[in-house]
Scaffold this motif. Structure first.
Motif, PDB file in Angstrom:
ATOM      1  N   ASP A   1       0.859  -1.187   0.000  1.00 25.25           N
ATOM      2  CA  ASP A   1       0.000   0.000   0.000  1.00 25.25           C
ATOM      3  C   ASP A   1       0.890   1.229   0.000  1.00 25.25           C
ATOM      4  O   ASP A   1       1.559   1.533   0.995  1.00 25.25           O
ATOM      5  CB  ASP A   1      -0.904  -0.018   1.234  1.00 25.25           C
ATOM      6  CG  ASP A   1      -1.911   1.126   1.230  1.00 25.25           C
ATOM      7  OD1 ASP A   1      -1.897   1.944   0.292  1.00 25.25           O
ATOM      8  OD2 ASP A   1      -2.708   1.206   2.180  1.00 25.25           O
ATOM      9  N   VAL A   2       0.924   1.929  -1.139  1.00 28.68           N
ATOM     10  CA  VAL A   2       1.695   3.161  -1.247  1.00 28.68           C
ATOM     11  C   VAL A   2       0.934   4.280  -0.550  1.00 28.68           C
ATOM     12  O   VAL A   2      -0.295   4.353  -0.626  1.00 28.68           O
ATOM     13  CB  VAL A   2       1.925   3.530  -2.731  1.00 28.68           C
ATOM     14  CG1 VAL A   2       2.797   4.776  -2.848  1.00 28.68           C
ATOM     15  CG2 VAL A   2       2.557   2.368  -3.481  1.00 28.68           C
ATOM     16  N   THR A   3       1.655   5.154   0.136  1.00 29.79           N
ATOM     17  CA  THR A   3       0.998   6.276   0.801  1.00 29.79           C
ATOM     18  C   THR A   3       0.240   7.122  -0.216  1.00 29.79           C
ATOM     19  O   THR A   3       0.729   7.414  -1.296  1.00 29.79           O
ATOM     20  CB  THR A   3       2.029   7.160   1.536  1.00 29.79           C
ATOM     21  OG1 THR A   3       3.073   7.504   0.617  1.00 29.79           O
ATOM     22  CG2 THR A   3       2.619   6.434   2.728  1.00 29.79           C
ATOM     23  N   GLY A   4      -0.973   7.514   0.172  1.00 32.37           N
ATOM     24  CA  GLY A   4      -1.810   8.312  -0.711  1.00 32.37           C
ATOM     25  C   GLY A   4      -2.343   7.501  -1.872  1.00 32.37           C
ATOM     26  O   GLY A   4      -2.245   6.271  -1.902  1.00 32.37           O
ATOM     27  N   HIS A   5      -2.935   8.188  -2.826  1.00 35.31           N
ATOM     28  CA  HIS A   5      -3.347   7.565  -4.082  1.00 35.31           C
ATOM     29  C   HIS A   5      -3.354   8.645  -5.148  1.00 35.31           C
ATOM     30  O   HIS A   5      -3.199   9.820  -4.856  1.00 35.31           O
ATOM     31  CB  HIS A   5      -4.712   6.873  -3.961  1.00 35.31           C
ATOM     32  CG  HIS A   5      -5.730   7.638  -3.205  1.00 35.31           C
ATOM     33  ND1 HIS A   5      -6.443   8.682  -3.733  1.00 35.31           N
ATOM     34  CD2 HIS A   5      -6.161   7.520  -1.926  1.00 35.31           C
ATOM     35  CE1 HIS A   5      -7.288   9.165  -2.826  1.00 35.31           C
ATOM     36  NE2 HIS A   5      -7.117   8.490  -1.723  1.00 35.31           N
ATOM     37  N   GLY A   6      -3.466   8.249  -6.386  1.00 39.40           N
ATOM     38  CA  GLY A   6      -3.316   9.192  -7.480  1.00 39.40           C
ATOM     39  C   GLY A   6      -2.117   8.823  -8.327  1.00 39.40           C
ATOM     40  O   GLY A   6      -1.535   7.738  -8.191  1.00 39.40           O
ATOM     41  N   LEU A   7      -1.714   9.730  -9.209  1.00 39.23           N
ATOM     42  CA  LEU A   7      -0.706   9.428 -10.220  1.00 39.23           C
ATOM     43  C   LEU A   7       0.631   8.998  -9.620  1.00 39.23           C
ATOM     44  O   LEU A   7       1.194   7.972 -10.000  1.00 39.23           O
ATOM     45  CB  LEU A   7      -0.499  10.650 -11.125  1.00 39.23           C
ATOM     46  CG  LEU A   7       0.434  10.460 -12.321  1.00 39.23           C
ATOM     47  CD1 LEU A   7      -0.049   9.332 -13.220  1.00 39.23           C
ATOM     48  CD2 LEU A   7       0.553  11.752 -13.113  1.00 39.23           C
TER      49      LEU A   7
END
Length: 393
Positions: A207-213
Motif C-alpha cells: 500500500d503506497v501512501t496516498g493515491h493518485g498518479l
C-alpha cells in the motif's frame, strides 16, 4: 501575448461623427482608432482590426441599431465578448435598457465628452484584456488537465495490465487464489501480485501512501522490481526486500516525491508460506473456521522511507493444511467507513472470512467485498480497496 495598444472600432454612418471621435482619441498614443461607416461590413472590419472596444451608433440607414447589437452579441460572433459602448443622439431610458438587455456594456449620448469617452474606453479595454488573460489561463489549465487525464489513464491501464490474470492464478499448483483491487481514484496506490517463475511462487501485497498518479507510478515500480529480482533467481527474502527498498528509495528521491509503502512478500512451496515485510496483519483461517492473526510489524519496515532497511527485516513460516485460508488486504477494507463514520474493522473482516471458509477463494472474496460494500453504503470511498484470498487445496 496581448497587444499593449487599444484598438477601437467606431460603427457609424456619419463621417462627421467618425472624424470627431478620431480627433478626440488622436492625442492618446496607445489608442488606435478604426472607422466602419457601413454596418453590413462590420464583421469584415472586426477581422481586420481586432477591436478591444466597439463604439456603435444606434441610428443607421441600413440596419436597425438594436438589431446590430444583437448580431454583435450573438453566441458565435467574433465580437461576442468585445466591450460594446452604444452611442445615441439622446438619453432614452427604454432604448438604453433594451441595449443593456441585448448585451451592451455601456451607453453614451453623442458626442460624448472627450475625457469621459477616453476614460470609458480605457476602463472597458482593461476589463477585456483581463477577460482574455483569464480565458488564456483557463485554456492552458484545460490543456494541462487533458494532458494529466491522459497520463492518468495510461497509468491506470498499466496498473490493470500488470495485475495477475485468472488463467495465471489457475496454473499455480496447490493453491486456489482470487484477487480484487478497486482504486478510490482513477489511479490507485495499492499493489498485489502473484508471480510464478520456474516453479517458484511469490505473492506480494502493498500500500503506497496516498493515491493518485504518483502513488500509481510507485506501485508500478514495485511490481517491476519484484519481477526483475525473480527472473534473476534471487531467493533470499532479506536481499529481495533490501534491493527493492533501495530501488524505490532512489527513485522517489529522484522524482522528488515523499511516497513510501508497506509491503509484505510471501514465498510458497510445498504447503509452506514464508512471510517477510511489514504490511497489515495476515489473516489465517484454519479448516473449521478458527482464525489466527499474524502480525507483520516486526517483519520489515516501510519501503522507500529509509535508504537501508536490512536491520529491520524478519521472516516467519506458515504451514498450511488442506482447506486453510490466508487473506491479505489493505487498510482500505478495515478502515472503510459507513455513513455514521464507523470503520469496517479487522474483527468484522475475520468474522466474514470465518463464516465462509468452506467456499472457494473466489466465493470468499465475493462474500467479503459484498459485506464491505453493504457497510460502506452510500458513504464516499476514500482509500483503495484490495483483497487477496489464498486457499490451500
Amino acid at each position: 501575448m496581448l497587444d499593449s495598444f487599444i484598438s477601437v472600432l467606431l460603427i457609424d454612418d456619419q463621417p462627421t461623427i467618425g472624424e470627431a471621435i478620431r480627433r478626440m482619441l488622436a492625442t492618446e498614443t496607445d489608442i488606435i482608432f478604426h472607422y466602419c461607416r457601413d454596418p453590413t461590413q462590420v464583421f469584415q472590419r472586426v477581422q481586420e482590426v481586432k477591436p478591444m472596444v466597439i463604439l456603435q451608433d444606434l441610428v443607421m440607414p441600413d440596419i436597425e441599431g438594436l438589431m446590430l447589437v444583437r448580431f454583435l452579441r450573438a453566441k458565435d460572433a467574433p465580437t461576442h465578448d468585445v466591450p460594446l459602448i452604444v452611442l445615441s443622439s439622446k438619453e432614452e431610458p427604454l432604448i438604453k435598457a433594451e441595449a443593456f438587455k441585448l448585451g451592451a456594456n455601456d451607453y453614451l449620448v453623442k458626442l460624448p465628452d472627450k475625457v469621459e469617452l477616453i476614460a470609458r474606453i480605457r476602463y472597458h479595454s482593461t476589463a477585456y484584456i483581463n477577460l482574455l488573460k483569464r480565458k488564456e489561463a483557463e485554456e492552458k489549465l484545460k490543456e494541462e488537465n487533458l494532458r494529466l487525464s491522459a497520463e492518468i489513464e495510461i497509468t491506470r491501464r498499466l496498473q490493470q495490465m500488470i495485475l495477475p490474470k485468472a488463467e495465471e492464478l489457475e496454473k499455480i499448483e496447490g493453491l486456489d487464489i482470487a484477487g480484487f483491487m478497486e482504486p478510490a481514484t482513477d489511479v490507485g496506490g495499492d499493489y498485489y501480485d502473484v508471480l510464478n517463475y520456474n516453479g517458484r511462487v511469490k505473492i506480494g501485497i502493498g500500500d503506497v501512501t496516498g493515491h493518485g498518479l504518483e502513488s500509481g507510478v510507485v506501485m508500478i515500480m514495485v511490481q517491476t522490481a519484484i519481477r526483475t529480482l525473480m527472473t534473476h533467481n534471487e531467493t533470499d527474502p532479506f536481499v529481495f526486500l533490501s534491493v527493492i527498498n533501495r530501488t524505490i528509495f532512489d527513485n522517489v528521491e529522484r522524482i522528488n516525491s515523499d511516497k513510501n509503502l508497506t509491503l509484505s512478500l510471501l514465498d510458497y512451496e510445498n504447503n509452506c508460506l514464508r512471510l517477510s515485510g511489514q504490511h497489515e496483519s495476515l489473516i489465517l483461517v484454519r479448516k473449521g473456521g478458527e482464525v489466527e492473526i499474524v502480525d507483520t510489524i516486526d517483519l520489515g519496515f516501510p519501503v522507500g522511507l529509509e535508504e537501508d532497511i536490512s536491520d529491520f527485516l524478519g521472516e516467519t513460516e506458515i504451514w498450511l493444511n488442506a482447506g486453510d485460508v490466508v487473506v491479505l488486504y489493505t487498510d482500505g477494507i478495515t478502515e472503510a467507513e459507513n455513513p455514521s463514520g464507523e470503520l469496517y474493522g479487522l474483527d468484522r473482516l475475520c468474522e466474514i472470512i470465518s463464516q465462509n471458509w468452506e467456499y472457494s477463494a473466489q466465493g470468499i472474496k465475493e462474500a467479503v467485498i459484498k459485506d464491505v460494500r453493504q457497510h460502506i453504503d452510500y458513504q464516499t470511498v476514500y482509500d483503495d480497496i484490495t483483497l487477496l484470498v489464498i486457499k490451500q487445496k
